[in-house]
Write a protein that holds these residues in place. Structure first.
Motif: not given
Lengths: 115, 113
Positions: A19-42
């Protein structure tokens, strides 16, 4: 206007699927990230891209492959999904650089459930 | 591993009271940020404090930073039911490293009427 958007918001799939997840930002930023939040909210960083180049890869299984076609987009493809991949995945963006320190913007999250 | 530990893990107060959350971290930092996450939603940036600052205010929020103790606190004054959420501190890496935020474990705040 949505600053950081993600699609889909919910994703329910079977083990072994890709599967794929897509992300788009319209802020003109130059750095993007992926974070994972588990069931314990970490919240744990997975990847970071700066100007379409991978700069952080935090020991994530190689089943996860990020792709940044341009500065405004960062997609996450996951192969052979496992039960443990179930989590909420957040995309974020900021104006980066070595010192950081700028405000970050987060997407609404994609809740992935692997059955 | 998580950089920040937040204390308390959960906090329940009545509307109008003040709420104080604490965050401790382990390594040197460039900046520290606080975020709010409402249930089932994304993270919203609240306030950023740089390593050379000691205190910062934004509306009903007051953040302090003590780099000698590697700790920060977030004070929400005159709390409202709408403040009910999880609050996370996040630290920006030390100078010279690729910028990333390392999140604490979060404090769940419940504000009751």
């Amino acid at each position: 206007d949505t600053a950081v958007s993600q699609t889909p918001k919910y994703l329910v799939t079977q083990m072994g699927n890709d599967k794929s997840i897509k992300c788009e930002q319209n802020l003109g930023h130059d750095t993007m990230y992926w974070y994972k939040q588990d069931s314990k909210k970490f919240l744990k960083i997975m990847f970071s891209y700066n100007n379409k180049e991978l700069i952080i890869n935090e020991t994530v299984p190689n089943r996860f492959s990020p792709k940044s076609p341009d500065k405004a987009h960062l997609n996450l493809h996951i192969n052979s999904l496992e039960l443990g991949d179930s989590a909420v995945y957040f995309c974020a963006s900021t104006m980066g650089g070595i010192l950081g320190g700028a405000r970050w913007f987060f997407g609404p999250g994609t809740r992935l459930t692997v059955l | 591993s998580q950089q920040g530990e937040e204390d308390p893990q959960a906090l329940s107060i009545q509307e109008g009271e003040n709420a104080t959350m604490n965050c401790s971290y382990k390594t040197s930092i460039n900046n520290l940020q606080w975020y709010r996450q409402n249930s089932g939603r994304g993270l919203v940036h609240l306030i950023l404090i740089r390593s050379n600052e000691r205190e910062k205010h934004s509306g009903r929020l007051r953040v302090t930073l003590d780099t000698s103790k590697k700790s920060s606190s977030l004070l929400i004054t005159a709390s409202r039911a709408a403040d009910t959420a999880s609050y996370f501190c996040a630290t920006g890496g030390p100078d010279g490293t690729a910028s990333k935020l390392t999140f604490g474990t979060g404090t769940r705040l419940q504000v009751t009427l």
